[in-house]
Write a protein that holds these residues in place. Sequence first.
Motif, short mmCIF file in Angstrom:
data_model
loop_
_atom_site.label_atom_id
_atom_site.label_comp_id
_atom_site.label_asym_id
_atom_site.label_seq_id
_atom_site.Cartn_x
_atom_site.Cartn_y
_atom_site.Cartn_z
N UNK A 128 0.86 -1.19 0.00
CA UNK A 128 0.00 0.00 0.00
C UNK A 128 0.89 1.24 0.00
N UNK A 129 0.36 2.40 -0.41
CA UNK A 129 1.16 3.62 -0.35
C UNK A 129 1.63 3.92 1.07
N UNK A 130 2.85 4.42 1.17
CA UNK A 130 3.47 4.66 2.47
C UNK A 130 3.77 6.13 2.68
N UNK A 131 3.68 6.54 3.94
CA UNK A 131 3.94 7.93 4.32
C UNK A 131 5.13 7.93 5.26
N UNK A 132 6.24 8.53 4.83
CA UNK A 132 7.40 8.64 5.68
C UNK A 132 7.18 9.65 6.78
N UNK A 133 7.98 9.55 7.83
CA UNK A 133 7.85 10.49 8.95
C UNK A 133 9.06 11.41 9.03
N UNK A 134 8.79 12.66 9.38
CA UNK A 134 9.82 13.66 9.64
C UNK A 134 10.00 13.73 11.14
N UNK A 135 11.05 13.10 11.64
CA UNK A 135 11.31 13.08 13.09
C UNK A 135 12.81 13.22 13.32
N UNK A 136 13.15 13.70 14.51
CA UNK A 136 14.54 13.85 14.89
C UNK A 136 14.66 14.88 16.00
N UNK A 137 15.74 14.76 16.79
CA UNK A 137 15.95 15.68 17.91
C UNK A 137 16.72 16.93 17.51
N UNK A 138 17.24 16.93 16.27
CA UNK A 138 17.95 18.10 15.77
C UNK A 138 17.89 18.09 14.25
N UNK A 139 18.39 19.13 13.62
CA UNK A 139 18.28 19.25 12.17
C UNK A 139 19.02 18.13 11.44
N UNK A 140 20.15 17.74 11.97
CA UNK A 140 20.94 16.70 11.32
C UNK A 140 20.18 15.37 11.30
#
Length: 288
Positions: A128-140
């Motif tokens: 099925x189509x997938x949605x990635x996540x934007x996560x992280x504790x800092x920009x890097x």
Amino acid sequence: KVGFQGFVPEIDVNDEKSWFWRHDVELPEVFVSLWQLLNNEEALRKASSKGLHDFLTFNGRIFLSTVMPDELIDKLETKDYFKLIGDLRPDATMVPDNYTYVDDPLFLSWSQTVRLVSFANDFLNLDIPLIGLVKGANHLQVDWAVRKQVEMGYVSFAMPARELLEDNLLDDFLPATIMSLRWISRRTKKDLELLVYGVGRRLKHKGINSYSNLSWFLEAKHGCYYKDGWSYDLRDPAIRFEECGCEVCKGLMPQEIIDLMIDNKEQGFRTLVLHNLLDMKRSLASGS
């Protein structure tokens, strides 16, 4: 690519008052939160037996949100997600959520970020189509996680933003995220899309394709009325006696919704909920 509408309302799977399509308001897509089903065994049993479409009697596209409290995140492994998704049969799903906090030791947030990317790789086995996540504790960490997901083929992304907004971190993380997406898009020649998840108002930043939230419903529960994307107390004199021409209000003023609630609480609340939904749609649907 999922191809989000400019506004994809989240619904409360455990409260049918948020199931707007039962009141002749039509929007083509909704988000359903997996954690709400996990916290309600009866609803999960029914939804797993019927599939989300039949359970909700919704004919549009249903996207599964994996954003959930930390204590639930640690309980689920890849095989658990695959079983749930196979039973629920959404039209698209986010990859599994993780928890990264800016004040955590870096090795903890990096381990969670690597875990997110590992889950994203596992989810490529789903059909099925997938949605990635934007996560992280800092920009890097955010940039690395997004780049790795794009390398796997992800082009649609959701950024859980409610806690970032509450902690006054969104104005730092969101521009950096948009810049990363633009740079990656130029370098890979891929058309990436970004949905901001969990924020109930339009943001000033350019580069947001879509929004999703449950604010339209939650604010109504607190007697709040949306006008042009901003929330007001129904009794606020700034809006109390202004007529609304939306397809639900048809000229009603907030004061008349208050009167309606006194005479017929259920009908008055339904009017407020649906008004808020339509106002949210108008103010967010054009993207930015």
